[in-house]
Design a protein around this motif. Structure first.
Motif, short mmCIF file in Angstrom:
data_model
loop_
_atom_site.label_atom_id
_atom_site.label_comp_id
_atom_site.label_asym_id
_atom_site.label_seq_id
_atom_site.Cartn_x
_atom_site.Cartn_y
_atom_site.Cartn_z
N LYS A 71 0.84 -1.20 0.00
CA LYS A 71 0.00 0.00 0.00
C LYS A 71 0.88 1.25 0.00
O LYS A 71 0.61 2.22 -0.72
N HIS A 72 1.96 1.23 0.78
CA HIS A 72 2.90 2.35 0.79
C HIS A 72 3.50 2.56 -0.60
O HIS A 72 3.63 3.70 -1.06
N ASP A 75 0.93 4.28 -2.62
CA ASP A 75 0.80 5.67 -2.18
C ASP A 75 1.94 6.53 -2.72
O ASP A 75 1.74 7.69 -3.05
N THR A 76 3.12 5.95 -2.83
CA THR A 76 4.30 6.66 -3.31
C THR A 76 4.26 6.92 -4.81
O THR A 76 4.64 8.00 -5.27
N TYR A 78 1.52 6.44 -7.07
CA TYR A 78 0.23 6.63 -7.73
C TYR A 78 0.19 7.89 -8.59
O TYR A 78 0.05 7.82 -9.81
#
Length: 155
Positions: A71-72, A75-76, A78
Motif C-alpha cells: 500500500k505504501h 501511495d508513493t 500513484y
C-alpha cells in the motif's frame, strides 16, 4: 532491453518461496532481452516504475487487505506515475493464511485506477505453497517477462 519490475513484500518463508518461483520464471534462459529488477515494496520508487515495461506485484493478505508495504508503494507512485504508465501490464501473486480475496480486490482496484492492464489472473495461495503453486508462480514470472518484451516493442 525490456524491463520487468518485481515489487514484493516478503515477510515469510511461504512468500519467499513464491517470490523465488516468480524470479525463476522471469529469468528463464529461454527469455532473452528482459532485465529483471526486483525491489522490496518499501524501497520501490517512481523511477523504478517509470522505467518498467511490466510489473509483478507480490504481497501478503493482511487482515483482509494487501500488506501495508505494498500500500505504501502505491501511495508513493500513484500520482507521479498515473498518466505515464497507463496500459502498463501487471501481474499479481498473493499469499494468505486464511483468505486472499480482499488483498486481490484492493490491488486490482488501485492498478485499475492507474489504468494498468492485468496480464494474468492472480496467483493466490492459502497456506504453504505446494508444487502446483510454485509452478503457477514460475509461469506468472515467465509470461509477465514476455509481456514486458511485448510492451517495450510497442513503445
Amino acid at each position: 532491453m525490456a524491463r520487468l519490475l518485481i515489487v514484493h513484500h516478503t515477510p515469510s518463508p511461504s512468500v519467499q518461496t513464491m517470490l523465488e518461483s516468480v524470479l525463476s520464471g522471469a529469468r528463464n534462459e529461454d527469455i532473452t532481452g528482459v532485465e529483471v529488477d526486483t525491489r522490496p515494496a518499501l524501497g520501490a520508487t517512481v523511477p523504478d516504475v517509470l522505467a518498467a515495461d511490466a510489473v509483478v506485484l507480490g504481497t501478503t493478505a493482511n487482515i483482509g487487505y494487501m500488506s501495508g508495504a505494498l500500500k505504501h508503494f502505491f501511495d508513493t507512485v500513484y500520482y507521479p506515475c498515473l498518466t505515464d504508465t497507463a496500459g502498463l501490464p501487471y501481474s499479481l501473486y498473493v499469499h494468505g493464511n486464511s483468505d486472499t480475496t480482499g488483498a486481490v480486490r484492493a490491488v486490482e482496484g488501485i492498478a485499475s485506477g492507474m489504468s494498468w492492464q492485468r496480464h494474468r489472473p492472480p496467483v493466490t495461495v492459502v497456506g504453504d505453497p505446494d508444487g502446483d503453486d510454485r509452478d503457477s508462480c514460475w509461469e506468472l514470472g515467465a509470461v509477465t517477462a514476455l509481456a514486458a518484451l511485448e510492451h517495450a516493442g510497442e513503445e
